[in-house]
Design a protein around this motif. Structure first.
Motif, PDB file in Angstrom:
ATOM      1  N   SER A  93       0.751  -1.056  -0.074  1.00 10.20           N
ATOM      2  CA  SER A  93      -0.056   0.014   0.098  1.00 10.20           C
ATOM      3  C   SER A  93       0.843   1.336   0.002  1.00 10.20           C
ATOM      4  CB  SER A  93      -1.098   0.074   1.057  1.00 10.20           C
ATOM      5  OG  SER A  93      -0.325   0.235   2.373  1.00 10.20           O
ATOM      6  N   ALA A  94       2.172   1.362   0.505  1.00 16.67           N
ATOM      7  CA  ALA A  94       2.751   2.534   0.534  1.00 16.67           C
ATOM      8  C   ALA A  94       4.226   2.261   0.611  1.00 16.67           C
ATOM      9  CB  ALA A  94       2.374   3.590   1.763  1.00 16.67           C
ATOM     10  N   PRO A  95       5.085   3.084   0.299  1.00 12.31           N
ATOM     11  CA  PRO A  95       6.589   2.818   0.280  1.00 12.31           C
ATOM     12  C   PRO A  95       7.045   2.485   1.581  1.00 12.31           C
ATOM     13  CG  PRO A  95       6.019   4.851  -1.152  1.00 12.31           C
ATOM     14  CD  PRO A  95       4.623   4.402  -0.415  1.00 12.31           C
ATOM     15  N   ASP A  96       6.361   3.063   2.426  1.00 12.65           N
ATOM     16  CA  ASP A  96       7.087   2.858   4.092  1.00 12.65           C
ATOM     17  C   ASP A  96       6.245   1.731   4.894  1.00 12.65           C
ATOM     18  OD1 ASP A  96       8.921   4.498   3.537  1.00 12.65           O
ATOM     19  OD2 ASP A  96       8.051   6.284   4.692  1.00 12.65           O
ATOM     20  N   ARG A  97       5.497   0.846   3.839  1.00 14.30           N
ATOM     21  CA  ARG A  97       4.996  -0.257   4.698  1.00 14.30           C
ATOM     22  C   ARG A  97       5.288  -1.666   3.968  1.00 14.30           C
ATOM     23  NH1 ARG A  97       4.424   3.609   6.679  1.00 14.30           N
ATOM     24  NH2 ARG A  97       2.692   4.940   7.536  1.00 14.30           N
ATOM     25  N   LEU A  98       5.903  -2.588   4.554  1.00 16.91           N
ATOM     26  CA  LEU A  98       6.123  -3.961   3.910  1.00 16.91           C
ATOM     27  C   LEU A  98       5.658  -4.992   4.508  1.00 16.91           C
ATOM     28  CD1 LEU A  98       9.999  -2.942   4.089  1.00 16.91           C
ATOM     29  CD2 LEU A  98       8.734  -2.726   2.082  1.00 16.91           C
ATOM     30  N   CYS A  99       5.694  -6.119   3.944  1.00 16.29           N
ATOM     31  CA  CYS A  99       5.425  -7.427   4.560  1.00 16.29           C
ATOM     32  C   CYS A  99       6.580  -8.215   4.465  1.00 16.29           C
ATOM     33  CB  CYS A  99       4.385  -8.242   3.754  1.00 16.29           C
ATOM     34  SG  CYS A  99       2.785  -7.669   4.275  1.00 16.29           S
ATOM     35  N   ALA A 100       7.221  -8.769   5.744  1.00 14.13           N
ATOM     36  CA  ALA A 100       8.182  -9.450   5.620  1.00 14.13           C
ATOM     37  C   ALA A 100       8.249 -10.493   6.949  1.00 14.13           C
ATOM     38  CB  ALA A 100       9.449  -8.606   5.768  1.00 14.13           C
ATOM     39  N   ASP A 101       9.011 -11.372   6.785  1.00 19.21           N
ATOM     40  CA  ASP A 101       9.382 -12.328   7.946  1.00 19.21           C
ATOM     41  C   ASP A 101      10.105 -11.555   8.875  1.00 19.21           C
ATOM     42  OD1 ASP A 101      10.377 -14.488   9.735  1.00 19.21           O
ATOM     43  OD2 ASP A 101      10.953 -15.916   7.957  1.00 19.21           O
ATOM     44  N   LEU A 102       9.686 -11.684  10.154  1.00 18.34           N
ATOM     45  CA  LEU A 102      10.164 -10.880  11.219  1.00 18.34           C
ATOM     46  C   LEU A 102      11.832 -11.366  11.408  1.00 18.34           C
ATOM     47  CD1 LEU A 102       7.274 -10.348  12.105  1.00 18.34           C
ATOM     48  CD2 LEU A 102       7.939 -10.415  14.324  1.00 18.34           C
ATOM     49  N   ALA A 103      12.138 -12.620  10.983  1.00 20.25           N
ATOM     50  CA  ALA A 103      13.490 -13.157  11.168  1.00 20.25           C
ATOM     51  C   ALA A 103      14.269 -12.799   9.925  1.00 20.25           C
ATOM     52  CB  ALA A 103      13.561 -14.578  11.595  1.00 20.25           C
ATOM     53  N   ASN A 104      13.675 -12.329   8.782  1.00 16.28           N
ATOM     54  CA  ASN A 104      14.517 -12.031   7.717  1.00 16.28           C
ATOM     55  C   ASN A 104      14.054 -10.660   7.129  1.00 16.28           C
ATOM     56  OD1 ASN A 104      16.084 -12.351   5.515  1.00 16.28           O
ATOM     57  ND2 ASN A 104      14.529 -13.873   4.295  1.00 16.28           N
ATOM     58  N   LEU A 105      14.576  -9.582   7.744  1.00 14.97           N
ATOM     59  CA  LEU A 105      14.033  -8.195   7.481  1.00 14.97           C
ATOM     60  C   LEU A 105      14.808  -7.723   6.162  1.00 14.97           C
ATOM     61  CD1 LEU A 105      13.919  -6.660  10.958  1.00 14.97           C
ATOM     62  CD2 LEU A 105      11.924  -7.447   9.682  1.00 14.97           C
ATOM     63  N   PRO A 106      14.101  -7.119   5.241  1.00 11.43           N
ATOM     64  CA  PRO A 106      14.746  -6.465   3.976  1.00 11.43           C
ATOM     65  C   PRO A 106      15.485  -5.151   4.451  1.00 11.43           C
ATOM     66  CG  PRO A 106      12.464  -5.929   4.109  1.00 11.43           C
ATOM     67  CD  PRO A 106      12.578  -6.711   5.272  1.00 11.43           C
ATOM     68  N   PHE A 107      16.737  -5.125   5.298  1.00 11.66           N
ATOM     69  CA  PHE A 107      17.277  -4.026   5.566  1.00 11.66           C
ATOM     70  C   PHE A 107      18.764  -4.461   5.869  1.00 11.66           C
ATOM     71  CE2 PHE A 107      13.046  -3.443   7.390  1.00 11.66           C
ATOM     72  CZ  PHE A 107      12.625  -2.284   6.610  1.00 11.66           C
ATOM     73  N   ALA A 108      19.288  -3.428   5.532  1.00 11.00           N
ATOM     74  CA  ALA A 108      21.055  -3.680   5.535  1.00 11.00           C
ATOM     75  C   ALA A 108      21.398  -3.813   7.213  1.00 11.00           C
ATOM     76  CB  ALA A 108      21.755  -2.476   5.041  1.00 11.00           C
ATOM     77  N   ASP A 109      22.610  -4.341   7.247  1.00 11.83           N
ATOM     78  CA  ASP A 109      23.174  -4.319   8.803  1.00 11.83           C
ATOM     79  C   ASP A 109      23.322  -2.813   9.348  1.00 11.83           C
ATOM     80  OD1 ASP A 109      23.485  -7.066   8.132  1.00 11.83           O
ATOM     81  OD2 ASP A 109      25.677  -7.104   8.058  1.00 11.83           O
ATOM     82  N   ALA A 110      22.977  -2.727  10.602  1.00 11.81           N
ATOM     83  CA  ALA A 110      23.404  -1.503  11.137  1.00 11.81           C
ATOM     84  C   ALA A 110      22.661  -0.354  10.522  1.00 11.81           C
ATOM     85  CB  ALA A 110      25.025  -1.296  11.359  1.00 11.81           C
ATOM     86  N   SER A 111      21.453  -0.745   9.982  1.00 10.10           N
ATOM     87  CA  SER A 111      20.831   0.491   9.276  1.00 10.10           C
ATOM     88  C   SER A 111      19.588   1.227  10.090  1.00 10.10           C
ATOM     89  CB  SER A 111      20.294  -0.032   8.035  1.00 10.10           C
ATOM     90  OG  SER A 111      19.373  -0.973   8.039  1.00 10.10           O
ATOM     91  N   VAL A 112      19.284   0.539  11.032  1.00 11.42           N
ATOM     92  CA  VAL A 112      18.049   1.027  11.922  1.00 11.42           C
ATOM     93  C   VAL A 112      18.250   1.878  13.240  1.00 11.42           C
ATOM     94  CG1 VAL A 112      16.000   0.164  12.899  1.00 11.42           C
ATOM     95  CG2 VAL A 112      16.675  -1.060  10.889  1.00 11.42           C
ATOM     96  N   GLU A 113      17.974   2.898  13.480  1.00 12.24           N
ATOM     97  CA  GLU A 113      18.064   3.642  14.593  1.00 12.24           C
ATOM     98  C   GLU A 113      17.041   3.246  15.977  1.00 12.24           C
ATOM     99  OE1 GLU A 113      18.093   8.328  15.982  1.00 12.24           O
ATOM    100  OE2 GLU A 113      17.633   7.946  13.832  1.00 12.24           O
ATOM    101  N   VAL A 114      15.902   3.049  15.599  1.00 10.61           N
ATOM    102  CA  VAL A 114      15.096   2.602  16.729  1.00 10.61           C
ATOM    103  C   VAL A 114      14.199   1.562  16.228  1.00 10.61           C
ATOM    104  CG1 VAL A 114      13.192   3.202  18.216  1.00 10.61           C
ATOM    105  CG2 VAL A 114      14.973   4.906  17.879  1.00 10.61           C
ATOM    106  N   LEU A 115      14.002   0.465  16.936  1.00 13.57           N
ATOM    107  CA  LEU A 115      13.180  -0.682  16.465  1.00 13.57           C
ATOM    108  C   LEU A 115      12.295  -0.629  17.477  1.00 13.57           C
ATOM    109  CD1 LEU A 115      14.251  -3.926  14.910  1.00 13.57           C
ATOM    110  CD2 LEU A 115      12.362  -4.058  16.401  1.00 13.57           C
ATOM    111  N   TRP A 116      10.980  -0.797  17.279  1.00 15.95           N
ATOM    112  CA  TRP A 116       9.809  -0.951  17.817  1.00 15.95           C
ATOM    113  C   TRP A 116       8.988  -2.098  17.278  1.00 15.95           C
ATOM    114  CZ3 TRP A 116       6.742   2.155  21.469  1.00 15.95           C
ATOM    115  CH2 TRP A 116       5.341   1.772  21.538  1.00 15.95           C
ATOM    116  N   SER A 117       8.659  -3.077  18.566  1.00 14.76           N
ATOM    117  CA  SER A 117       7.751  -4.159  18.105  1.00 14.76           C
ATOM    118  C   SER A 117       6.743  -4.603  19.221  1.00 14.76           C
ATOM    119  CB  SER A 117       8.724  -5.404  18.056  1.00 14.76           C
ATOM    120  OG  SER A 117       7.758  -6.478  17.404  1.00 14.76           O
ATOM    121  N   ASN A 118       5.685  -4.349  18.830  1.00 13.41           N
ATOM    122  CA  ASN A 118       4.456  -4.240  19.648  1.00 13.41           C
ATOM    123  C   ASN A 118       3.716  -5.514  19.569  1.00 13.41           C
ATOM    124  OD1 ASN A 118       2.323  -3.723  21.741  1.00 13.41           O
ATOM    125  ND2 ASN A 118       1.356  -2.416  20.153  1.00 13.41           N
TER     126      ASN A 118
END
Length: 273
Positions: A93-118
């Motif tokens: 639906s939008a560029p900043d909304r993805l579907c992905a396996d929680l154990a296989n995220l489509p992001f590079a190493d050390a690329s995330v500043e804050v990770l929130w999982s509720n």
């Protein structure tokens, strides 16, 4: 009788296909996000632990997209990226909304500043791999905030089912000690964990089961595949009805585990409250 044995390995007996089915077939009349909204508010208090600096990006993992608006209000200048854990890597639906396996995220190493999982970690069959993946994508100065269901969740329902058969009807959930060990093994040197208990109340057994089904907690891979006999089902209902209080409402316990961690290598060992 032991009603809940903490998992001895990193894998949990979760029927992932059935969990996806629960999430995709929720009735419109139900409010499947009521619990995650409540927990999000409680998690939000912990965001005050972040240093007084401008946060440029936040990754919200696994609880659908309801949390994105909450985080956008908390971090108005940040880019909020939402990942739905019930998908397989496609854009939604939008560029900043993805579907992905929680154990296989489509992001590079050390690329995330804050990770929130509720309220998402407990739906994955390999929570240890999920935590290791979260550590992979977080920067060395990154921060993790998460919540999940704990081991005593739905204990009244477990007890009722244990009266009629030996099948596992309710998903197993991690206890605080196991979760702390997994976090340290994943590379979070000093996680802070705490636990709180919420009590949900229901006016009838039918209402209780309708909501439990919506929550997706019945997707144990070794669950009974055939129908339960009428006498056994009536016994389960009576066990739950006997829990009713003077107001006629049936209580159901939900354990919430909260955790946060900073990707610093200075301290060792989990702190549990």
């Amino acid at each position: 009788m032991l009603l809940h044995t903490p998992p001895s390995s990193s894998d949990l007996p979760i029927d992932t296909a059935q969990v996806r089915h629960f999430f995709s077939s929720r009735p419109h009349a139900a409010d499947p996000d009521f619990l995650s909204r409540e927990v999000a508010g409680r998690m939000g208090d912990r965001l005050s632990l972040l240093r007084e600096k401008e946060t440029a990006s936040v990754l919200s993992v696994g609880c659908g997209f309801a949390d994105v608006s909450f985080l956008q209000a908390r971090f108005p200048r940040a880019r909020i990226i939402g990942v739905d854990g019930m998908g397989s890597g496609t854009m939604v639906s939008a560029p900043d909304r993805l579907c992905a396996d929680l154990a296989n995220l489509p992001f590079a190493d050390a690329s995330v500043e804050v990770l929130w999982s509720n309220m998402a970690l407990h739906w994955h069959s390999s929570p240890a791999r999920v935590l290791a993946e979260w550590r992979r994508v977080l920067r060395e100065d990154g921060a993790l905030f998460f919540s999940c269901l704990g081991g005593e969740t739905l204990i009244q329902l477990r007890e009722a089912f244990a009266q009629v058969d030996a099948y596992p009807h309710i998903l197993p959930f991690l206890n605080l000690h196991t979760l702390g060990d997994m976090l340290v093994s994943a590379g979070f040197p000093s996680p802070v964990l705490d636990r709180e208990t919420l009590t949900l109340t229901y006016t009838s057994v039918d209402h209780l089961f309708a909501e439990v089904r919506v929550l997706g907690c019945l997707a144990h891979k070794d669950r009974r595949r055939g129908l339960m006999g009428r006498a056994a089902w009536q016994r389960v209902q009576r066990c739950l009805q006997d829990l009713g209080n003077a107001r006629g409402t049936i209580p159901l316990r939900v354990d919430i585990l909260h955790g946060h961690a900073f990707c610093s290598r200075e301290a060792q060992g989990p702190h549990r409250r």
